[in-house]
Design a protein around this motif. Structure first.
Motif, mmCIF file in Angstrom:
data_model
loop_
_atom_site.group_PDB
_atom_site.id
_atom_site.type_symbol
_atom_site.label_atom_id
_atom_site.label_comp_id
_atom_site.label_asym_id
_atom_site.label_seq_id
_atom_site.Cartn_x
_atom_site.Cartn_y
_atom_site.Cartn_z
ATOM 1 N N ASN A 245 32.696 44.791 46.953
ATOM 2 C CA ASN A 245 33.054 43.407 47.274
ATOM 3 C C ASN A 245 34.028 42.917 46.195
ATOM 4 O OD1 ASN A 245 31.626 42.186 45.045
ATOM 5 N ND2 ASN A 245 29.722 42.485 46.199
ATOM 6 N N GLU A 246 34.543 41.717 46.372
ATOM 7 C CA GLU A 246 35.583 41.221 45.462
ATOM 8 C C GLU A 246 35.081 41.098 44.023
ATOM 9 O OE1 GLU A 246 38.910 40.678 46.103
ATOM 10 O OE2 GLU A 246 38.328 41.722 47.934
ATOM 11 N N ASP A 247 33.810 40.723 43.857
ATOM 12 C CA ASP A 247 33.260 40.581 42.495
ATOM 13 C C ASP A 247 33.195 41.935 41.795
ATOM 14 O OD1 ASP A 247 32.979 37.900 42.793
ATOM 15 O OD2 ASP A 247 30.843 37.967 43.329
ATOM 16 N N VAL A 248 32.740 42.934 42.522
ATOM 17 C CA VAL A 248 32.642 44.282 41.944
ATOM 18 C C VAL A 248 34.044 44.746 41.529
ATOM 19 C CG1 VAL A 248 32.157 46.714 42.479
ATOM 20 C CG2 VAL A 248 30.550 44.939 43.190
ATOM 21 N N TYR A 249 35.006 44.492 42.405
ATOM 22 C CA TYR A 249 36.374 44.926 42.099
ATOM 23 C C TYR A 249 36.941 44.168 40.893
ATOM 24 C CZ TYR A 249 41.067 46.710 42.939
ATOM 25 O OH TYR A 249 42.283 47.337 42.801
ATOM 26 N N ALA A 250 36.652 42.874 40.824
ATOM 27 C CA ALA A 250 37.122 42.074 39.681
ATOM 28 C C ALA A 250 36.469 42.567 38.386
ATOM 29 C CB ALA A 250 36.810 40.598 39.917
#
Ligand SMILES: [Mg+2]
Length: 232
Positions: free
Chosen positions: A38-43
């Motif tokens: 998800n976007e948080d993991v990627y960030a």
């Protein structure tokens, strides 16, 4: 008429949309792990990765260690157990080699340019990743050769890397060449160190500091105008 004969293009984030390739590879590699994309993991991955690259620049970690350590730290942060970070890093690199998204319009740009210039690629990327990516890219047919620093034995901005490229192209007159790339520290410093003119693709409106690139563009497609007419 242009004064150049040979265009030396950087690959990642100059021809290839590396950000898009990287995200797609990260997402694909995670599919076989307990951690969901998800976007948080990627960030979070980016925060960890950037921190390790800064550590590497200070000599605090080896490049080979960095490749797996960034994933080990990410899995640790999310409490995802049972993932071998070395195996995961290999999977990620293999997925990265499968992604060859171009920056919009770059294929047509190269198609026009290759009628007037000899086009070469100069890259510090990993050999297996770049070879795999170029083998899949339609841009390859428009390019005379790809010089991968790991294979050359020197990397941008080392002058010896550029000396090697020029010796392989075969024309010793450096005024016939121009380097085009997005990185100040590898492409632009390398060109300046080597006495070659350069065009900086300033993607993010960065400050060039005390460097003086011959040309600065904020859209890679503008390079065509620069080559024909100089800076607007
Ligand atoms: Mg680049």
């Amino acid at each position: 008429m242009s004064k150049y004969k040979y265009l030396l293009f950087d690959a990642d984030n100059t021809l290839f949309d590396f950000d898009r390739c990287e995200r797609a590879a990260f997402r694909a590699a995670l599919e076989s792990s307990p951690l969901e994309y998800n976007e948080d993991v990627y960030a979070d991955y980016h925060v960890i990765n950037d921190g390790l690259w800064k550590l590497l620049e200070k000599g605090g970690i080896e490049r080979s260690k960095l490749k797996s350590e960034r994933f080990r730290l990410l899995f640790e942060k999310y409490g995802a157990e049972g993932v071998d970070s070395v195996d995961f890093a290999a999977k990620y690199e293999s997925k990265l080699g499968e992604q060859s998204y171009e920056i919009d319009g770059v294929y047509d740009l190269l198609k026009r340019l290759c009628a007037k210039y000899d086009i070469y690629v100069i890259t510090n990327g990993l050999t297996n990743v770049q070879e795999s990516r170029f083998s899949r890219s339609r841009m390859t047919s428009l390019v005379k050769d790809v010089f991968i620093s790991e294979k050359v034995g020197y990397a941008k901005p080392d002058k010896r890397y550029f000396d090697y490229v020029i010796s392989q192209v075969g024309d010793p007159d450096r005024s016939d060449y121009i380097v085009i790339g997005d990185s100040l520290t590898s492409d632009i410093d390398g060109a300046i160190n080597s006495g070659i003119e350069c065009c900086w693709y300033n993607r993010h409106g960065d400050d060039p500091g005390d460097r003086n690139p011959n040309y600065i563009i904020d859209d890679i497609l503008s390079v065509e105008t620069v080559l024909e007419h100089g800076q607007n």
